[in-house]
Design an enzyme around this catalytic site. Structure first.
Site: not given
Ligand SMILES: *Cc1c(COP(=O)(O)O)cnc(C)c1O
Length: 379
Positions: A48, A269
């Site tokens: 999956k 940042y």
């Protein structure tokens, strides 16, 4: 060696990140799991979520060649994608079952649903009635995870109705363990006892309870089929113990530039990292836009393959397209632009990267983005 049909159309030198998937290790992992089972017990594979992010189109044929004939996906579309890769000798099971109205599509593509609820049983039964035939299905019972599956009340009500499974050929009865990564957790034995009791309310068909970690808990958990996913892809199925699986995934990020900064200088940042010594900082061309978790900023480690003994801290906040690594400990080792550092590799395993990001290997792998240059290796 690269396989001939490398799916990345662009030259590797164009990419900031390189994802290498070792198909031989994948096949070896499948065989080693199967070899832990008593003869006659089936080793299926969970493929999956695009084979946990590794690429189902590449992974499925390799597992088939290694002997796997039962494949579990989560969604109809995932089953449709891999169906052409497999012959009629293979069974593709859709764990979520059919969403309402998609039963005929599921059947038309040769997929087998898991019937998780009375509604799903009824819908499959009515498709069988319309078609005037019997349709295969996997029956799931809820042994205690409260996620998927028929409850004890559902099963008792069905047992009282002779036509409850009319037109349905059950191939397997399954359930799923919630706590198999903690073998001593009392929920495991409670779930096994509940599974045995609920199974007896259904016609006698083969049974399956264990995925990767349950497989390592021992024979009594194997029943007739095990359904490993994570272990195939190199995730440690025995957390806290040495990883018995071979690594399958290597993720490398390439250096764009390096710089020297003085103490007190900020990186990235929010100025979340401030150097406390003269530092050498490398900017790598992988960021959260590549699916590498932003939370690893300030916690994770990169490795220069030539100096595996030195863990190089990922510093500051990660950007969308880059991250910063403090490479001061490499002294004046040359690090020309384009040099690749490992983010996942032999000396920085999936589990360590996942832990640093506050997540699990499963999420790390399934999050791997589309921007990496992918290399599938096989002998
Ligand atoms: C995902 C899944 C598996 C595989 O689990 P792993 O822990 O990755 O081995 C098996 N069975 C079910 C029902 C699943 O959802």
């Amino acid at each position: 060696m690269l396989t001939a049909d490398d799916p990345s159309p662009l030259p590797p030198s164009w990419a900031g990140g390189i994802l290498t998937i070792d198909l031989d290790a994948l096949a070896a992992n499948y065989r080693s799991l199967r070899d832990r089972l008593a003869p006659g017990i089936v080793c299926a594979a969970a493929v999956k979520a695009d084979a946990y992010g590794l690429g189902a189109r590449k992974v499925v044929p390799v597992l088939h060649a290694a002997g796997c004939r039962t494949f579990f996906v989560a969604h109809l579309a995932e089953g449709v994608e891999i169906r052409p890769l497999l012959d009629a000798d293979s069974t593709i099971v859709v764990l979520n079952g059919a969403m309402p109205g998609t039963e005929a599509d599921l059947h038309a593509h040769g997929l087998v649903p898991v019937l998780n609820s009375v509604e799903q049983v009824a819908a499959w039964r009515s498709l069988a009635r319309v078609r005037g035939t019997s349709l295969p299905a996997v029956l799931q019972v809820d042994s205690g995870m409260s996620r998927f599956g028929l409850s004890e009340d559902n099963l008792r009500a069905m047992a009282d109705r002779p036509d409850a499974l009319a037109g349905i050929t059950p191939l397997l009865v399954m359930s799923h363990l919630a706590c198999a990564d903690e073998p001593a957790h009392p929920a495991n034995h409670a779930q096994r006892a509940s599974f045995l009791r609920l199974r007896d309310l259904l016609p006698p068909v083969p049974a399956s309870l264990a995925a990767s970690s349950g497989l390592f808990m021992g024979d009594v958990w194997h029943f007739d089929m095990v359904r490993p996913g994570a272990a195939l892809y190199g995730i440690n199925p025995t957390p806290g113990w040495p990883n018995p699986m071979r690594p399958v995934v290597r993720l490398q990020a390439r250096i764009v530039q390096t710089r020297m900064i003085g103490p007190g200088t900020a990186v990235g940042y929010g100025a979340a990292f401030i150097a406390d010594r003269p530092s050498r900082i490398a900017t790598l061309a992988v960021g959260y836009g590549d699916g590498f978790p932003r939370a690893i900023g300030g916690h994770g480690t990169a490795i220069l393959p030539a100096r595996p003994e030195i863990g190089l801290p990922i510093v500051g906040r990660m950007s969308m397209d880059c991250l910063a690594v403090d490479v001061t400990e490499l002294d004046d080792t040359p690090l020309p632009p384009g040099t690749a550092l490992d983010l996942i590799g032999p000396h920085c395993p999936i589990e360590a990267a996942a832990l640093a990001a506050g997540t699990i290997g499963y999420e790390l792998l399934t999050g791997l983005g589309a921007r990496y240059h992918r290399i599938y290796t096989a002998k």
